[in-house]
Design an enzyme around this catalytic site. Structure first.
Site, short mmCIF file in Angstrom:
data_model
loop_
_atom_site.label_atom_id
_atom_site.label_comp_id
_atom_site.label_asym_id
_atom_site.label_seq_id
_atom_site.Cartn_x
_atom_site.Cartn_y
_atom_site.Cartn_z
N ASP A 98 11.79 3.74 -14.92
CA ASP A 98 11.71 4.55 -14.07
C ASP A 98 12.13 5.90 -14.22
OD1 ASP A 98 11.30 5.15 -11.45
OD2 ASP A 98 12.45 3.62 -10.71
N TRP A 99 11.60 6.79 -13.28
CA TRP A 99 11.74 8.18 -13.76
C TRP A 99 13.07 8.54 -14.00
CZ3 TRP A 99 7.33 6.74 -14.27
CH2 TRP A 99 6.37 7.49 -14.68
#
Length: 748
Positions: free
Chosen positions: A265-266
């Site tokens: 995930d970012w």
């Protein structure tokens, strides 16, 4: 040593360079086996090139290998539509005019269809839109389990039951990937709250992990063949999900044999040494910290970039891990961007709007319909009340926010449909909630300001309600912070903006009041007994208004079933039953799942019926169904490990409809504590008036198993079981005994 085919660089007009080869290298020859092509490409790459392809180069892309003609990977947020493009290194909109999309229903609505055929249609349609935009990876679907109704991101997931989730996620993935676009299943695993999501540490026992929180991901990998998966922000047992060897190495790549790419995930990576060795394959994010602050164009400073390369060159970390990551990324590229045979896709087509409308129509749930007030009748004067009748919902809520080509709001949909039905539609606001309509540079363009006081809004609505034949209140939640939104959890189980008071006032003024709530979560219903009808609407997307009109006017016979339990109060959910902060939202960074397996109906079905507004699996129709006596193909489980349940379903009403047959399994006596019943099969079937359809459902050994946390394997104990058949977890019309003569054990 393999012979290297030296490329000849040809410079085209305009200075664009392409590669030509004296003969086709194996990695470019699509007639060769995939693994042979992957290993050939890997053997030609330098260490720097391998490092290059395992981390981002921009907000949503990673580099290929230009020297070898290996293309970039481009990701797009889902899972409800294709997110508009942003600038290379900024979150601001790119200003494109061709990046609008069809907004499909939220995944709670898809789950409420209880129809894998709708999931397949959804995946195919959204996959075509992603392919047309030349995306390699769709960041979705989400399969995290609904543990608490306060989770702001529940609307992106598929409900509280692992079996339902597992059955619905597989066709979605297959539909997306049929377009040469990778589905990226998220958020692996235990991302069940947004409060402190980037560092909360989940403590859960192994049985609960494997029986409740992992089955959706397991099905996505082993049955759906997902090409990528996204570990979440949270920790599990002390380590972040992106750096967790148990989740990524032992379970995902070990037990399940995952051959795809684990994509962060970012900004969810925190440590080079851990992430390098514990199974993550690609790091995405932005700026120095990976998410929201620091130097721009910082991608070479990522944990899997220069720091990783330096550690390898210094001999501190092995090359073998890097080779595995790079090979997985190459495999993903060859399955997507390098696949010359993948279809071209399409976007904003009438077929996609039709798909969104069909899926939405099957997902709307009719909860109450006193005196058959619905569908609305010809010649009626209908007053619509509520902000959600006006408010566009495709913008906001976090990364699933979209730039929809069009969105038909409920009031417009109702007005358009009423023209042909001689029904008069009037509107009153009733309440003012969130008047904003902007997210990440995309705006709805709506002006929802209203200067009237709360008291005046109610008074005006009540006055109009007294003159109407039917009142349709359209409210619920929205995509603002602390409602249904990424990054924040809800602060209350009640409806916001004083809506309960508005509904009570309308019901007092006109007993023919219909409540339609647009939400991705359950909520309190103190007015339940005072209104004539209740409709659970969801975030439907582009076709929201048309879908609601289809259902309220009777053009679509509602057939949705709840994928979540609607309890009476927050404390009727296991995670909140004791008001223990260690269970939610956590203490000192730890959240402990003390309820174990008691998630959703596994807990609420033990409570008094007065504490449940509407049970899991519940949903009404405009017709009536009767489930006849179910039968088993055998009273003893045969050596094949499979038994068939046959259920006659009769439509006793006067119009065609769809019913969902649900099969639950109960272990009568077990050496370990087990839920009273668990969903293990279901089938949605269309039945004409007066018709009887025999529905057959097969139960295999998985239906009777529990996870033995001591032996680390699945186990079926010999003894007596019950097969429970009905049309909700609380309405079981047949109980069938089944004997299992011998024990069964196996590993994932």
């Amino acid at each position: 040593m393999k012979k290297f085919i030296k490329p000849i660089v040809i410079t085209m007009i305009g200075g664009v360079s392409i590669l030509a080869f004296a003969q086709t290298p194996i990695y470019l020859d699509e007639s060769k086996p995939l693994e042979e092509r992957v290993q050939d490409a890997l053997s030609r790459m330098s260490t720097s090139e391998k490092i290059g392809i395992i981390h981002a180069q921009s907000k949503f892309s990673s580099p290929g290998v230009q020297r070898l003609g290996i293309p970039e990977i481009w990701c797009t947020d889902g899972p409800h539509g294709i997110r508009p493009d942003v600038l290379w290194d900024e979150w601001e909109q790119a200003g494109a005019t061709n990046d609008s999309c069809v907004a499909f229903p939220a995944l709670t609505c898809l789950a409420a269809t209880w129809n894998p055929e709708m999931s397949a249609l959804y995946g195919k349609s959204i996959g075509e839109e992603a392919r047309y935009r030349n995306k390699s990876v769709l960041l979705g679907p989400g399969v995290n389990i609904y543990r608490t109704p306060l989770n702001g991101r529940n609307f992106e997931y598929m409900g509280e039951d692992p079996y339902l989730t597992s059955q619905m996620v597989v066709p979605y993935i297959q539909g997306v990937q049929s377009n040469g676009v990778a589905a990226c299943v998220k958020h692996y695993a235990l991302n069940n709250q947004e409060t402190h999501r980037d560092h909360v540490n989940v403590l859960v026992d192994d049985r609960t992990l494997h029986e409740i929180y992992l089955p959706g991901f397991k099905a996505a990998v082993k049955e759906g063949g997902a090409w990528s998966i996204m570990p979440g922000y949270n920790k599990y047992d002390g380590d972040h999900a992106c750096e967790n060897s148990v989740l990524l190495l032992d379970i995902l790549k070990g037990d399940w044999g995952f051959d795809g790419v684990a994509i962060s995930d970012w900004g969810a990576v925190h440590n080079t040494e851990k992430v390098a060795q514990n199974g993550l394959d690609m790091e995405f994010g932005s700026w120095t910290n990976g998410l929201n602050w620091g130097a721009s164009n910082a991608y070479n400073n990522y944990y899997l970039a220069k720091p990783y390369e330096q550690a390898i060159l210094e001999g501190k970390l092995p090359m073998s891990d890097l080779d595995d990551k790079a090979a997985r990324v190459l495999r993903l590229i060859m399955r997507t961007a390098m696949d010359r045979n993948r279809p071209f896709g399409s976007i904003n087509s009438e077929e996609h709007y039709a798909a969104a409308r069909q899926i939405g129509g099957e997902g709307v749930v009719l909860l109450k319909n006193k005196n058959n007030i619905l569908p609305l009748k010809k010649g009626q004067k209908v007053l619509v009340v509520g902000e959600n009748a006006l408010k566009m919902m495709t913008v906001g809520g976090g990364s699933s926010s979209l730039k929809a080509q069009r969105e038909i709001v409920p009031l417009d949909g109702l007005k358009a449909a009423a023209e042909n039905k001689e029904i008069e539609i009037a509107f009153e606001r009733g309440y003012v909630g969130d008047t904003t309509g902007e997210y990440n540079g995309v705006t709805t363009g709506q002006n929802l300001q209203d200067s009237r006081s709360a008291e005046q809004l109610i008074a005006d609505a009540v006055k109009a309600a007294k003159e109407a034949d039917v009142v349709v209140f359209i409210g619920g939640l929205n995509k603002a912070d602390h409602q249904d939104a990424e990054g924040t959890d809800r602060e209350s189980f009640n409806l916001p903006y004083n809506q309960d008071k508005v509904i009570e006032a309308l019901a007092a003024a006109n007993p023919n009041t219909v409540v339609v709530n647009i939400t991705g979560n359950a909520y309190a219903m103190p007015w339940k007994g005072k209104v004539a009808a209740i409709v659970q609407d969801w975030y439907i997307g582009s076709e929201a208004g048309n879908v609601l009109a289809d259902v309220l006017f009777g053009d679509v016979n509602p057939s949705g079933k709840l994928p979540i339990t609607f309890a009476a109060s927050l404390t009727d959910y296991a995670a909140h039953a004791s008001n223990d902060p260690e269970m939610f939202p956590g203490v000192n960074g730890d959240v402990t799942y003390k309820e174990g397996l008691d998630v959703g109906y596994r807990y609420t079905d033990k409570l008094k019926s007065s504490r449940i507004n509407y049970p899991f699996g519940y949903g009404m129709s405009y017709t009536d169904f009767s489930l006849g006596k179910a039968t088993l193909s055998s009273a003893t489980l045969p050596e094949s490990g499979e038994v068939t349940v046959t259920v006659p379903v009769t439509n006793t009403g006067d119009r065609e409809g769809k019913e969902v047959v649900q099969v639950y399994v109960r272990d009568v006596k077990s050496s370990v504590a087990r839920p009273n019943k668990e969903l293990k099969a279901f089938r949605k079937v269309a039945v004409a008036p007066g018709e009887t359809v025999n529905v057959e459902l097969t139960l295999d050994r998985n239906a009777f198993a529990f996870y033995n946390d001591k032996t680390k394997q699945w186990e079926v104990e010999p003894g007596k079981f019950e097969i429970l058949v009905g049309n909700s977890s609380a309405n079981l019309t047949s109980r069938l005994p089944l004997n299992i003569p011998t024990s069964l054990t196996w590993k994932d």
